[in-house]
Each structure stands twice: as structure tokens, then as C-alpha cells.
Design a protein around this motif. Structure first.
Motif, PDB file in Angstrom:
ATOM      1  N   ASP A   1      -4.961  28.152  -1.162  1.00  0.00           N
ATOM      2  CA  ASP A   1      -6.119  27.291  -0.463  1.00  0.00           C
ATOM      3  C   ASP A   1      -5.929  27.050   1.027  1.00  0.00           C
ATOM      4  N   ASN A   2      -6.852  26.946   1.951  1.00  0.00           N
ATOM      5  CA  ASN A   2      -6.800  26.805   3.445  1.00  0.00           C
ATOM      6  C   ASN A   2      -6.575  25.289   3.636  1.00  0.00           C
ATOM      7  N   ILE A   3      -5.610  24.684   3.217  1.00  0.00           N
ATOM      8  CA  ILE A   3      -5.316  23.333   3.747  1.00  0.00           C
ATOM      9  C   ILE A   3      -4.967  23.111   4.940  1.00  0.00           C
ATOM     10  N   SER A   4      -4.156  24.185   5.652  1.00  0.00           N
ATOM     11  CA  SER A   4      -3.834  24.061   6.968  1.00  0.00           C
ATOM     12  C   SER A   4      -4.851  23.709   7.763  1.00  0.00           C
ATOM     13  N   ALA A   5      -5.993  24.030   7.665  1.00  0.00           N
ATOM     14  CA  ALA A   5      -7.414  23.686   8.368  1.00  0.00           C
ATOM     15  C   ALA A   5      -7.353  22.307   8.549  1.00  0.00           C
ATOM     16  N   GLN A   6      -7.206  21.572   7.556  1.00  0.00           N
ATOM     17  CA  GLN A   6      -7.389  20.289   7.406  1.00  0.00           C
ATOM     18  C   GLN A   6      -6.223  19.363   8.464  1.00  0.00           C
ATOM     19  N   THR A   7      -5.377  19.944   8.817  1.00  0.00           N
ATOM     20  CA  THR A   7      -4.244  19.191   9.703  1.00  0.00           C
ATOM     21  C   THR A   7      -5.021  18.883  11.036  1.00  0.00           C
ATOM     22  N   SER A   8      -6.045  19.579  11.553  1.00  0.00           N
ATOM     23  CA  SER A   8      -6.708  19.182  12.821  1.00  0.00           C
ATOM     24  C   SER A   8      -7.361  17.592  12.553  1.00  0.00           C
ATOM     25  N   ARG A   9      -7.922  17.664  11.440  1.00  0.00           N
ATOM     26  CA  ARG A   9      -8.598  16.398  10.775  1.00  0.00           C
ATOM     27  C   ARG A   9      -7.453  15.170  10.776  1.00  0.00           C
ATOM     28  N   TYR A  10      -6.406  15.504  10.293  1.00  0.00           N
ATOM     29  CA  TYR A  10      -5.196  14.545  10.147  1.00  0.00           C
ATOM     30  C   TYR A  10      -4.964  14.138  11.523  1.00  0.00           C
ATOM     31  N   ALA A  11      -4.758  15.106  12.490  1.00  0.00           N
ATOM     32  CA  ALA A  11      -4.411  14.913  13.798  1.00  0.00           C
ATOM     33  C   ALA A  11      -5.414  13.728  14.558  1.00  0.00           C
ATOM     34  N   ALA A  12      -6.768  14.057  14.410  1.00  0.00           N
ATOM     35  CA  ALA A  12      -7.765  13.080  14.889  1.00  0.00           C
ATOM     36  C   ALA A  12      -7.796  11.903  14.512  1.00  0.00           C
ATOM     37  N   ASP A  13      -7.169  11.843  13.011  1.00  0.00           N
ATOM     38  CA  ASP A  13      -7.130  10.282  12.379  1.00  0.00           C
ATOM     39  C   ASP A  13      -5.683   9.700  13.002  1.00  0.00           C
ATOM     40  N   ILE A  14      -4.839  10.454  13.240  1.00  0.00           N
ATOM     41  CA  ILE A  14      -3.537   9.771  14.112  1.00  0.00           C
ATOM     42  C   ILE A  14      -3.892   9.240  15.423  1.00  0.00           C
ATOM     43  N   ALA A  15      -4.722  10.149  15.976  1.00  0.00           N
ATOM     44  CA  ALA A  15      -5.121   9.958  17.363  1.00  0.00           C
ATOM     45  C   ALA A  15      -5.941   8.374  17.441  1.00  0.00           C
TER      46      ALA A  15
ATOM     47  N   ILE B   1       1.880   8.954   6.201  1.00  0.00           N
ATOM     48  CA  ILE B   1       1.526   8.214   7.273  1.00  0.00           C
ATOM     49  C   ILE B   1       2.031   6.597   6.851  1.00  0.00           C
ATOM     50  N   THR B   2       1.533   6.247   5.609  1.00  0.00           N
ATOM     51  CA  THR B   2       1.955   4.891   5.324  1.00  0.00           C
ATOM     52  C   THR B   2       3.393   4.659   5.188  1.00  0.00           C
ATOM     53  N   LYS B   3       4.172   5.702   4.830  1.00  0.00           N
ATOM     54  CA  LYS B   3       5.554   5.614   4.679  1.00  0.00           C
ATOM     55  C   LYS B   3       6.197   5.452   6.089  1.00  0.00           C
ATOM     56  N   HIS B   4       5.775   6.047   7.326  1.00  0.00           N
ATOM     57  CA  HIS B   4       6.121   5.773   8.305  1.00  0.00           C
ATOM     58  C   HIS B   4       5.726   4.409   8.944  1.00  0.00           C
TER      59      HIS B   4
ATOM     60  N   THR C   1       5.138   6.533  20.498  1.00  0.00           N
ATOM     61  CA  THR C   1       5.558   7.718  20.833  1.00  0.00           C
ATOM     62  C   THR C   1       5.544   8.729  19.755  1.00  0.00           C
ATOM     63  N   LYS C   2       6.221   8.342  18.504  1.00  0.00           N
ATOM     64  CA  LYS C   2       6.087   9.173  17.264  1.00  0.00           C
ATOM     65  C   LYS C   2       4.449   9.513  16.986  1.00  0.00           C
ATOM     66  N   LEU C   3       3.454   8.661  17.108  1.00  0.00           N
ATOM     67  CA  LEU C   3       2.218   9.110  16.912  1.00  0.00           C
ATOM     68  C   LEU C   3       1.757  10.218  17.734  1.00  0.00           C
ATOM     69  N   GLN C   4       1.978  10.073  19.035  1.00  0.00           N
ATOM     70  CA  GLN C   4       1.843  11.247  20.172  1.00  0.00           C
ATOM     71  C   GLN C   4       2.406  12.623  19.596  1.00  0.00           C
ATOM     72  N   LEU C   5       3.865  12.365  18.951  1.00  0.00           N
ATOM     73  CA  LEU C   5       4.403  13.705  18.649  1.00  0.00           C
ATOM     74  C   LEU C   5       3.750  14.166  17.267  1.00  0.00           C
TER      75      LEU C   5
ATOM     76  N   ARG D   1       0.776  -1.291   0.206  1.00  0.00           N
ATOM     77  CA  ARG D   1       0.130   0.081   0.253  1.00  0.00           C
ATOM     78  C   ARG D   1       0.870   1.163   0.145  1.00  0.00           C
ATOM     79  N   GLY D   2       1.721   1.227   1.011  1.00  0.00           N
ATOM     80  CA  GLY D   2       2.699   2.512   1.010  1.00  0.00           C
ATOM     81  C   GLY D   2       3.509   2.721  -0.154  1.00  0.00           C
ATOM     82  N   SER D   3       4.053   1.522  -0.828  1.00  0.00           N
ATOM     83  CA  SER D   3       4.744   1.708  -2.029  1.00  0.00           C
ATOM     84  C   SER D   3       4.017   2.141  -2.985  1.00  0.00           C
ATOM     85  N   ALA D   4       2.740   1.550  -3.370  1.00  0.00           N
ATOM     86  CA  ALA D   4       2.152   2.045  -4.458  1.00  0.00           C
ATOM     87  C   ALA D   4       1.520   3.566  -4.454  1.00  0.00           C
ATOM     88  N   LEU D   5       1.244   3.970  -3.108  1.00  0.00           N
ATOM     89  CA  LEU D   5       1.057   5.234  -2.917  1.00  0.00           C
ATOM     90  C   LEU D   5       2.060   6.147  -3.312  1.00  0.00           C
TER      91      LEU D   5
END
Length: 538
Positions: free
Chosen positions: A401-415, A339-342, A369-373, A296-300
Motif C-alpha cells: 500500500d502506498n502509505i508513504s504518500a500520506q507522509t506529506s499530509r502528516y508534514a502539513a499537520d505538524i506544520a 506525535i502524542t508521545k512526543h 525545533t524538533k517540529l521543524q525537523l 490521550r497519549g497513554s490511551a493511544l
């Protein structure tokens, strides 16, 4: 016209042991006197042997096999001396001549038998051992059960080898697998009370609470006076956790595009030529296989790197991909690539032979610990995307474009992903104290240690020389040098921890070797020969 049947006109391999004959360039040759029998008939071969070499009848069993090896070695030596005298410049060519198929098969059997004999000899000295089991089906629809063993002797020497390959022609229920594993352990004369654990891939037949293989093995060990723990392969659990981030709105268009390019030969050729003409970084896109750990990570990653070239190519085909012009979708793609790379880096660190359970668990804890970071950095007012290079590139490409506003959603997905990791690996969390005591004995408070270890642990803490050794030596060498009488219980814990498998990586790797050797043109490879090949391979 006479019929050419297997008995009358073809060399039989058993004639080598029974009559000391071999086949050389379609001639039946006596290894004792080097005379040739005109016709491939057992009557002729037997008559020659009984009339001229009947004195060899006194050799039986192992002695007869050893005599056959000596005669074959003499024949090869004579041929090489003859070549050296007649045409010395071609000596190497004769030395490289391939052996007959029966000779190759016999030598593989002998090597496998010798490896098994050595393993049996080592098994006598094991203080503790664990097993790793996994089951798969080969191309002839035979269920193959791989059983690996990891044993530790009193000198802290770790042996990790293939115990057996059991072929199952009927059902593969837990009790069927248990019978096969029991047969393999008993055949090697290994005591059940020395089993410290069993690790599997988590299939129902393996981990069932009542009749799963792991349960039956642990019950058997308890009956014999020992104690074993059940573990679920740490790599399989990591892969299952990684699937928690579905992101179907990204994956479906990506896979649809990859399949469109690669499913038709003409389109695929044109795409590769297109990349060649524009001197792109890569020559092709990669198929995604959900079974392969890193796919998955390699294809992406490859799709992301070629996204502009793919967009141009699809335009020429009249099949534009609208998502490639959507900044929010591209940001989601960049985040998923990162995230798939990590996750792939974690998966790779968990692979490998001879990995101790404490090493694997430390990689897992570090990733948590990395995920919490990541969560903290992406939740900031000014998001920090230093560890998300693809996402950062997209954000820089579309500053309006206000892409930075999406980072809170990414943080929730990582959580959410971090929560999934915490819910999994409960079997490893259950032995976390033992792992910590084994890997960092000087960091554990004696009050928190088991009662039988407290006095020895206090003595260890108060010995400055041992503390210095722990910092300088590898963990295995440190425990190897501990005084056996003074630190008996600590050494016992160390041997138990060293004997545990952390993953079924060796099983998965061996299944790849099995599929390579027993392929679609070699489906008649016998189960015994397959076992011999894999024993040598591992």
C-alpha cells in the motif's frame, strides 16, 4: 435513662487547655496529678482543677499551651518507662500506638502554624517574589483558591511554598479572587512593590483584561511603585496546543472500542482473561480522560500495542472493528501515537517543582525545533520516519500500500501544529530577551541589552575568570558569586527571573492532594484543617 449529650458525657478538647485534662482509654485523667474523674461532666472536671490546681490559673495564652505540651510529654515518658520495666519486649508496640484524633489535629495545626511562621520570617528577606494562583471546587462545592509564592533573597536562595488556601463560599469573579489574594499577601506582610509576576491557568476570571485577577494584581503593583508581568501557565498552553491535532476519525473509533470493552463488567473481565491467556504484553486498555494531561497519549499507545488482540477479541464478540484492517487508518493511528508521545515527553519535561522559567522556555524552544525537523524529514521524496516508530511499523507491515504518500499530509499537520505553538506563548515570547540575558549573559550583545545593564555586561564579557565560572557552575551559583557592588543590575535581573513561576504545576499537584484528603467520606473536613494539611503536604 440519662441522655448522652456532647457536654455531659463526652470529652471536650478544650478541657486540655482550660483544666489540663486528657482522655486515656475512655477515662478523663488529670495531667497534673494523674487522678481520674469518674464522669465526663465539666462540673466535675472544673471542681477538681479549682480545688487542687488553681495555682495554674496564672498561666495564660502561649505559656498555658506550652505547659500543656510539657505535661503531655511527661505523661508519655512515664508510660514508656513503666512499659520498659514491666514488659520491655512490647516497648515498640506501645510507641506505635496511634494518637487520639484531637491530638493529631492539634499537632497538625501546630506544624502548619510553625511552617507559616518560618515563611513569614523568610519573606522579610525577599528582594522579589511572584505568585501562582489556581481555583478549583472541592467535594463540598466550596471554591478553593490556591496561592503559591516563589521568592528570592539577596543570596539567590529560592523559596517556593504555599502562601495560603482561600475558601470562597460565594462568587469567584476576578475582584473576589483579588480580595482573597490581597488578604493572603497582606497577612504575610509582603510588600506589593516586590511582586514581579503572577501566573494563572488562563481562566476568564484570572486573565480578564479589565477585571481579571492578573490585571488587578498588576495594577496594584504599579500603584505601589513596582512592575509585574502576567503569564499563562506554560503547561496549560502546551495542552491546548496539543488539542489542535484532533484526528477525530481516529480518536472516535478508539474511544468507542475502549468504552465497549470497559463499560460492562462481564466484557471487561473476559477481555482481561483473554489477554492473560494469550500472554499479551499488557493486561488491559486504558480509559481516556480529557482533563488529564498525559491521558490521550497513554490511551493511544496502549490501544496501538494491543490492536491485534483487540481485533481478535471483538471478532469473538461479533463486533468487528473494520478500521483495524484499513492500512491508511492504521497509518493515521501510528502517526497520532507517535506525535502524542512526543507531546507527552514535552509535557513531562515541563512538570516539576522549583523549575526556573528559563528552563521551561528552553524545553519549549527545543520542541519547536524538533517540529521543524519532523516537517523536513516527512516532506522528503523518501520520507524519513526514524522518529515515528509506530508509523514506520505500519508502513513496513503494508509495503504494497502506498502509505508513504500520506507522509506529506502528516508534514502539513505538524506544520499546522507548529504554527499553533508560535501563536501561543506570546507572554513568554515578550520576555524572551530577559530570559536569554539571564540564562546566557555571555551570548548577548551589549548593544541589545537594556541601557542600565550595558556597562556591567561589557565588564562581564571581558572577565575571563567569570566566563570560566559560568561554564563550570550552575546558573544560580554563578549569580550568587557575582560581586554585589560591581554587578548590581545584573544580579537584580537574575533575582527577578529566578522569582518567576513558569507554570501552575504546584497548584495542580496540590489540588490532587486536596481531593485525596477531602474525599467523599471526609467532606466535613473544615477549610482551616484542609489548609493546614496542604501547607504541610507542600
Amino acid at each position: 435513662r440519662r441522655k448522652v449529650d456532647s457536654e455531659g458525657r463526652r470529652f471536650q478538647d478544650r478541657w486540655k487547655v482550660e483544666y489540663f485534662f486528657t482522655e486515656i482509654e475512655n477515662h478523663c485523667v488529670c495531667l497534673i496529678c494523674q487522678e481520674t474523674v469518674a464522669v465526663y461532666k465539666e462540673f466535675n472536671v472544673k471542681r477538681h482543677y479549682q480545688s487542687r490546681h488553681s495555682t495554674y490559673d496564672k498561666l495564660t495564652g502561649h505559656d498555658r499551651s506550652e505547659k500543656l505540651k510539657q505535661l503531655e510529654a511527661v505523661l508519655i515518658e512515664c508510660v514508656m518507662k513503666m512499659v520498659e520495666n514491666i514488659c520491655p519486649e512490647k516497648k515498640q508496640e506501645f510507641a506505635n500506638i496511634c494518637l487520639a484524633r484531637n491530638t493529631v489535629a492539634r499537632r497538625i495545626e501546630e506544624i502548619s502554624s510553625d511552617i507559616k511562621r518560618q515563611l513569614t520570617s523568610k519573606g522579610v528577606d525577599f528582594d522579589f517574589f511572584s505568585i501562582a494562583c489556581d481555583e478549583s471546587t472541592d467535594l463540598s462545592d466550596t471554591a478553593q483558591l490556591l496561592i503559591f509564592m516563589r521568592g528570592v533573597d539577596d543570596e539567590m536562595n529560592v523559596t517556593e511554598e504555599l502562601l495560603d488556601l482561600q475558601s470562597l463560599t460565594d462568587q469567584t469573579r476576578g475582584k473576589d479572587l483579588f480580595v482573597s489574594v490581597s488578604s493572603a499577601i497582606d497577612d504575610m506582610k509582603l510588600p506589593w512593590n516586590k511582586v514581579t509576576g503572577i501566573i494563572t491557568d488562563g481562566a476568564p476570571a484570572m486573565v480578564g483584561e479589565r477585571s481579571g485577577l492578573s490585571t488587578l494584581i498588576c495594577n496594584k503593583v504599579i500603584e505601589e511603585g513596582g512592575k509585574a508581568i502576567k503569564l499563562h501557565c506554560i503547561i496549560h498552553q502546551q495542552v491546548l496546543c496539543a488539542k489542535h491535532l484532533k484526528y477525530d476519525h481516529v480518536m472516535k473509533p478508539v474511544l468507542k472500542t475502549i468504552n465497549f470493552i470497559r463499560s460492562k463488567a462481564l466484557c471487561h473481565r473476559q477481555f482481561k482473561q483473554f489477554l492473560l491467556d494469550i500472554q499479551a504484553e499488557y493486561e488491559d486498555v486504558l480509559y481516556h480522560n480529557d482533563v488529564r494531561w498525559l491521558s490521550r497519549g497513554s490511551a493511544l499507545q496502549r490501544f496501538y500495542s494491543l490492536r491485534k488482540e483487540i481485533g481478535e477479541f471483538l471478532e469473538t464478540k461479533g463486533q468487528p472493528m473494520r478500521e483495524l484492517s484499513d492500512p491508511i487508518w492504521l497509518a493515521d493511528l501510528g502517526f497520532l501515537v507517535d506525535i502524542t508521545k512526543h507531546l507527552n515527553v514535552l509535557n513531562t519535561s515541563l512538570q516539576g517543582k522549583d523549575a526556573a522559567v528559563n528552563q521551561l522556555y528552553s524545553h519549549l524552544k527545543a520542541f519547536g525545533t524538533k517540529l521543524q525537523l519532523f516537517i523536513r524529514q516527512l516532506s522528503q521524496t523518501q520520507p524519513n520516519t526514524i522518529h515515528f516508530s509506530a508509523l514506520q511499523e505500519i508502513m513496513n507491515s503494508f509495503p504494497q500500500d502506498n502509505i508513504s504518500a500520506q507522509t506529506s499530509r502528516y508534514a502539513a499537520d505538524i506544520a499546522s501544529l507548529a504554527g499553533e505553538f508560535q501563536l501561543s506563548f506570546q507572554d513568554f515570547a515578550a520576555i524572551e530577551k530577559e530570559i536569554s540575558l539571564f540564562s546566557s549573559p555571555f551570548s548577548v550583545d551589549p548593544d541589545d541589552a537594556p541601557d542600565q545593564l550595558q556597562f556591567e555586561l561589557i565588564g562581564l564579557h571581558c572577565d575571563s575568570e567569570l566566563r570560566s565560572r559560568h561554564q563550570q557552575l550552575s546558573l544560580v551559583n554563578f549569580y550568587r558569586q557575582l560581586d554585589k557592588s560591581r554587578f548590581q543590575e545584573i544580579r537584580t535581573l537574575a533575582k527577578k527571573m529566578l522569582s518567576l513561576f513558569g507554570s501552575t504545576y504546584m497548584c495542580e499537584k496540590t489540588f490532587s492532594a486536596m481531593n485525596f484528603n477531602k474525599n467523599r467520606v471526609r467532606t466535613r473536613l473544615s477549610d482551616s484543617h484542609l489548609r493546614d494539611i496542604l501547607r504541610i503536604k507542600t
